[in-house]
Design a protein around this motif. Structure first.
Motif, PDB file in Angstrom:
ATOM      1  N   SER A  51      -0.810  91.435 -27.416  1.00  0.00           N
ATOM      2  CA  SER A  51      -1.360  91.529 -25.880  1.00  0.00           C
ATOM      3  C   SER A  51      -0.008  90.959 -25.827  1.00  0.00           C
ATOM      4  N   PHE A  52       1.122  91.666 -25.423  1.00  0.00           N
ATOM      5  CA  PHE A  52       2.512  90.495 -25.342  1.00  0.00           C
ATOM      6  C   PHE A  52       2.614  90.785 -23.418  1.00  0.00           C
ATOM      7  N   ILE A  53       2.313  91.497 -23.275  1.00  0.00           N
ATOM      8  CA  ILE A  53       2.427  91.754 -21.766  1.00  0.00           C
ATOM      9  C   ILE A  53       1.061  91.920 -20.708  1.00  0.00           C
ATOM     10  N   ASP A  54       0.071  90.970 -20.009  1.00  0.00           N
ATOM     11  CA  ASP A  54      -0.574  92.164 -19.618  1.00  0.00           C
ATOM     12  C   ASP A  54      -0.505  92.103 -17.872  1.00  0.00           C
ATOM     13  N   LEU A  55      -0.433  93.745 -17.906  1.00  0.00           N
ATOM     14  CA  LEU A  55      -0.393  93.639 -16.498  1.00  0.00           C
ATOM     15  C   LEU A  55      -1.011  93.660 -15.921  1.00  0.00           C
ATOM     16  N   THR A  56      -2.815  93.441 -15.861  1.00  0.00           N
ATOM     17  CA  THR A  56      -3.539  93.420 -14.987  1.00  0.00           C
ATOM     18  C   THR A  56      -3.599  92.788 -13.804  1.00  0.00           C
ATOM     19  N   PRO A  57      -2.731  91.369 -13.826  1.00  0.00           N
ATOM     20  CA  PRO A  57      -2.472  91.053 -11.738  1.00  0.00           C
ATOM     21  C   PRO A  57      -1.319  91.625 -11.459  1.00  0.00           C
ATOM     22  N   LEU A  58      -0.561  92.897 -11.780  1.00  0.00           N
ATOM     23  CA  LEU A  58      -0.211  93.462 -11.134  1.00  0.00           C
ATOM     24  C   LEU A  58      -1.132  95.567 -10.554  1.00  0.00           C
ATOM     25  N   ASP A  59      -2.050  94.777 -11.220  1.00  0.00           N
ATOM     26  CA  ASP A  59      -3.408  96.745 -10.903  1.00  0.00           C
ATOM     27  C   ASP A  59      -2.265  97.616 -10.995  1.00  0.00           C
ATOM     28  N   PRO A  60      -2.325  97.819 -12.340  1.00  0.00           N
ATOM     29  CA  PRO A  60      -1.320  98.944 -13.294  1.00  0.00           C
ATOM     30  C   PRO A  60      -2.664 100.087 -12.918  1.00  0.00           C
ATOM     31  N   GLY A  61      -1.430 101.335 -12.317  1.00  0.00           N
ATOM     32  CA  GLY A  61      -2.450 102.663 -12.270  1.00  0.00           C
ATOM     33  C   GLY A  61      -2.215 103.858 -13.782  1.00  0.00           C
ATOM     34  N   THR A  62      -0.880 103.768 -13.667  1.00  0.00           N
ATOM     35  CA  THR A  62      -0.978 104.700 -15.320  1.00  0.00           C
ATOM     36  C   THR A  62       0.144 104.412 -15.805  1.00  0.00           C
ATOM     37  N   PRO A  63       0.695 102.515 -16.624  1.00  0.00           N
ATOM     38  CA  PRO A  63       1.668 102.410 -17.218  1.00  0.00           C
ATOM     39  C   PRO A  63       2.266 103.467 -18.654  1.00  0.00           C
ATOM     40  N   LYS A  64       3.763 104.139 -18.522  1.00  0.00           N
ATOM     41  CA  LYS A  64       3.907 105.372 -18.809  1.00  0.00           C
ATOM     42  C   LYS A  64       4.622 104.917 -19.966  1.00  0.00           C
ATOM     43  N   ALA A  65       5.652 103.895 -19.314  1.00  0.00           N
ATOM     44  CA  ALA A  65       7.539 104.124 -20.731  1.00  0.00           C
ATOM     45  C   ALA A  65       7.641 102.712 -20.805  1.00  0.00           C
ATOM     46  N   LEU A  66       8.358 101.984 -21.231  1.00  0.00           N
ATOM     47  CA  LEU A  66       8.806 101.228 -21.435  1.00  0.00           C
ATOM     48  C   LEU A  66      10.199 101.048 -21.866  1.00  0.00           C
ATOM     49  N   LEU A  67      11.041  99.987 -21.262  1.00  0.00           N
ATOM     50  CA  LEU A  67      12.360  99.870 -21.600  1.00  0.00           C
ATOM     51  C   LEU A  67      12.923  99.349 -21.876  1.00  0.00           C
ATOM     52  N   GLN A  68      13.605  98.389 -22.548  1.00  0.00           N
ATOM     53  CA  GLN A  68      14.805  97.401 -22.682  1.00  0.00           C
ATOM     54  C   GLN A  68      15.649  96.933 -21.622  1.00  0.00           C
ATOM     55  N   VAL A  69      16.520  97.038 -20.526  1.00  0.00           N
ATOM     56  CA  VAL A  69      17.574  97.043 -19.389  1.00  0.00           C
ATOM     57  C   VAL A  69      18.097  95.694 -19.682  1.00  0.00           C
ATOM     58  N   VAL A  70      19.379  95.227 -21.194  1.00  0.00           N
ATOM     59  CA  VAL A  70      20.057  94.261 -21.672  1.00  0.00           C
ATOM     60  C   VAL A  70      18.693  93.463 -21.623  1.00  0.00           C
ATOM     61  N   ASP A  71      19.020  92.260 -20.528  1.00  0.00           N
ATOM     62  CA  ASP A  71      17.604  91.154 -20.937  1.00  0.00           C
ATOM     63  C   ASP A  71      16.361  90.852 -20.018  1.00  0.00           C
ATOM     64  N   GLU A  72      15.852  92.451 -19.468  1.00  0.00           N
ATOM     65  CA  GLU A  72      15.248  92.606 -19.097  1.00  0.00           C
ATOM     66  C   GLU A  72      14.046  93.970 -19.100  1.00  0.00           C
ATOM     67  N   ILE A  73      12.653  93.407 -19.109  1.00  0.00           N
ATOM     68  CA  ILE A  73      12.442  94.392 -19.507  1.00  0.00           C
ATOM     69  C   ILE A  73      11.140  95.478 -18.576  1.00  0.00           C
ATOM     70  N   TRP A  74      11.278  97.378 -18.608  1.00  0.00           N
ATOM     71  CA  TRP A  74      11.436  97.832 -17.361  1.00  0.00           C
ATOM     72  C   TRP A  74      10.114  98.628 -17.430  1.00  0.00           C
ATOM     73  N   ILE A  75       9.336  98.663 -16.755  1.00  0.00           N
ATOM     74  CA  ILE A  75       8.143  99.364 -17.255  1.00  0.00           C
ATOM     75  C   ILE A  75       7.316 100.766 -15.857  1.00  0.00           C
ATOM     76  N   THR A  76       7.242 101.782 -16.409  1.00  0.00           N
ATOM     77  CA  THR A  76       7.069 103.057 -14.914  1.00  0.00           C
ATOM     78  C   THR A  76       5.579 103.041 -14.859  1.00  0.00           C
ATOM     79  N   ASP A  77       5.237 102.822 -13.612  1.00  0.00           N
ATOM     80  CA  ASP A  77       4.201 103.279 -13.144  1.00  0.00           C
ATOM     81  C   ASP A  77       3.710 104.235 -12.748  1.00  0.00           C
ATOM     82  N   GLN A  78       2.611 105.153 -13.539  1.00  0.00           N
ATOM     83  CA  GLN A  78       3.370 106.984 -13.097  1.00  0.00           C
ATOM     84  C   GLN A  78       2.336 107.104 -11.882  1.00  0.00           C
TER      85      GLN A  78
END
Length: 456
Positions: A51-78
């Motif tokens: 459980s590196f990141i818990d998305l529960t507080p963001l009320d996720p729908g369908t988290p789909k893809a993860l990408l490291q962008v320099v020193d950040e992590i971006w996650i798409t929610d379909q």
């Protein structure tokens, strides 16, 4: 073994070692298992953090893809039509888009770093989104516009394969794997329509010049599962019946991770057997580095340097001497497509030097080279290469007898060779991909190298 063969072997070895070094910086594979991001060992796929990141507080729908962008992590929610941003430790930072007027995204899936931008696959028109398209963002999350995609079906994943090219997977009746350049122009297909249905995540297998594709649905005789397609002709090289797949990622032990509603499995492609990693419903895989990166100092040296014809990158004077060279600033910023030191310098061309320390890249130093000719060198005033850019035929004319011409890509890999014994020679370049190439003309014990552009 001739000099060119030796040169190519050394070049390939240099590039391979550097690519392996850069790969080690991505020391975790992440997989999205709503509502958490799970971290896996990149060697064998074993779970390192459930459980590196818990998305529960963001009320996720369908988290789909993860990408490291320099020193950040971006996650798409379909379903939520957004991209959530986190720092490298997994702390939430902000959101791009969302189900609001002007959010600009709808039904988003895969994303990739491409030429200093983040490209995101988009399908819907809600929230002011452009429909079937690739939406582009800068590294700060600012919307840069979009490229419309072809047909009535939508894209699902995108990967940057270097040399100015990306591969894009499609779903529905137009399921295919498409090639585009960095300006969004269609270059053709790796895989044509009608072979499989609903291609989700894709990954290049460089050791086999192939693409792994996670196929979700059945079409005709071809079922869902993991496919391996030839990059050369799109033929099916291998198939493994692993169910309705969503994600795929190659491990360092050469096994392949696959994901679907039944969880994550590690497939041995040689034996065809798979081992369960866990049984939580899973989406795409991503690669991240949790090691803080401190960029080394930018290399120093004169921004304009002069050399004799035939000089190579190894002759450019910079400090430190053990830099890595790139053909474009975009490649230098991302560490993509390093050039071998044996690359012959081309007059009036700018090269970019980067220091790489502990897998961290410095800012690039731009060096423009000027080539001077001696009495025994090529008379460039009597050399004609036309048309440039070329689409089908490239003509080379010289005042002396041309013995041979070579075409290489910017990595130093030989693409085409043609012998001659005349003052004029024509090359058929119609089958080359649209890109910038190096053209070496050998005539009367002399040679000269210049660039030409191949148009689609």
């Amino acid at each position: 073994m001739n000099a060119i063969s030796t040169y190519l072997q050394v070049s390939f070895f240099t590039i391979f070692v550097l690519c392996v070094s850069l790969l080690k910086a991505q020391d975790r594979i992440a997989v999205l298992q709503d509502p958490v991001v799970v971290l896996l060992d990149p060697n064998d796929g074993s779970i390192l953090d459930p459980s590196f990141i818990d998305l529960t507080p963001l009320d996720p729908g369908t988290p789909k893809a993860l990408l490291q962008v320099v020193d950040e992590i971006w996650i798409t929610d379909q379903i939520r039509d957004r991209i959530d941003r986190f720092d490298i430790a997994g702390n939430y930072l902000s959101t791009i888009g969302g189900q609001v007027a002007g959010g600009g995204l709808d039904n988003v899936r895969g994303m990739e770093l491409v030429n200093g931008e983040v490209w995101v696959t988009n399908a819907g028109t809600n929230n002011g989104a452009p429909g079937n398209a690739i939406v582009r963002f800068d590294l700060d999350g600012n919307n840069l516009g979009f490229f419309a995609t072809t047909g009535n079906d939508s894209t699902f994943d995108i990967i940057d394969v270097g040399s100015g090219e990306v591969y894009i997977s499609y779903i529905g009746s137009e399921s295919k794997i498409e090639r585009r350049d960095y300006t969004g122009n269609v270059l053709g297909n790796i895989l044509n329509q009608g072979i499989v249905n609903f291609i989700q995540q894709i990954e290049v297998n460089t050791t086999n010049n192939s693409v792994y594709a996670a196929v979700f649905s059945v079409t005709g005789p071809n079922s869902s599962g993991l496919y391996e397609f030839s990059i050369t002709d799109g033929s099916i090289l291998n198939y493994w019946n692993e169910g309705n797949l969503r994600g795929v990622a190659i491990l360092q032990n050469d096994n392949v991770l696959v994901s679907n509603a039944a969880g994550v499995r590690s497939l041995n492609p040689n034996t065809g057997t798979s081992t369960v990693i866990n049984s939580a419903s899973s989406q795409y895989f991503g690669r991240i580095s949790l090691t803080p990166c401190t960029p080394p100092p930018t290399p120093t040296g004169n921004a304009s340097q002069t050399f004799n014809d035939g000089a190579t990158l190894a002759d450019i004077v910079v400090s430190p001497a053990n830099v890595t060279w790139f053909a474009t600033e975009a490649d230098a910023m991302t560490g993509a497509n390093p050039l071998p030191l044996s690359t012959v310098l081309v007059d009036a061309t700018t090269y970019y030097a980067v220091s790489i320390v502990d897998n961290c890249l410095s800012d690039p130093l731009a060096v423009t080279v000027n080539i001077v000719l001696g009495a025994s060198d090529f008379d460039q005033h009597t050399l004609r290469v036309y048309p440039n850019p070329a689409k089908n035929i490239l003509t080379v004319q010289y005042s002396g007898i041309i013995q041979r011409v070579l075409v290489m890509n910017l990595l130093g890999q030989q693409i085409l060779e043609q012998s001659a014994h005349s003052e004029s020679i024509t090359l058929d370049v119609s089958t080359l991909k649209a890109a910038v190439y190096l053209l070496t003309i050998e005539a009367e014990d002399k040679q000269h190298t210049l660039r030409f552009i191949k148009m689609e």
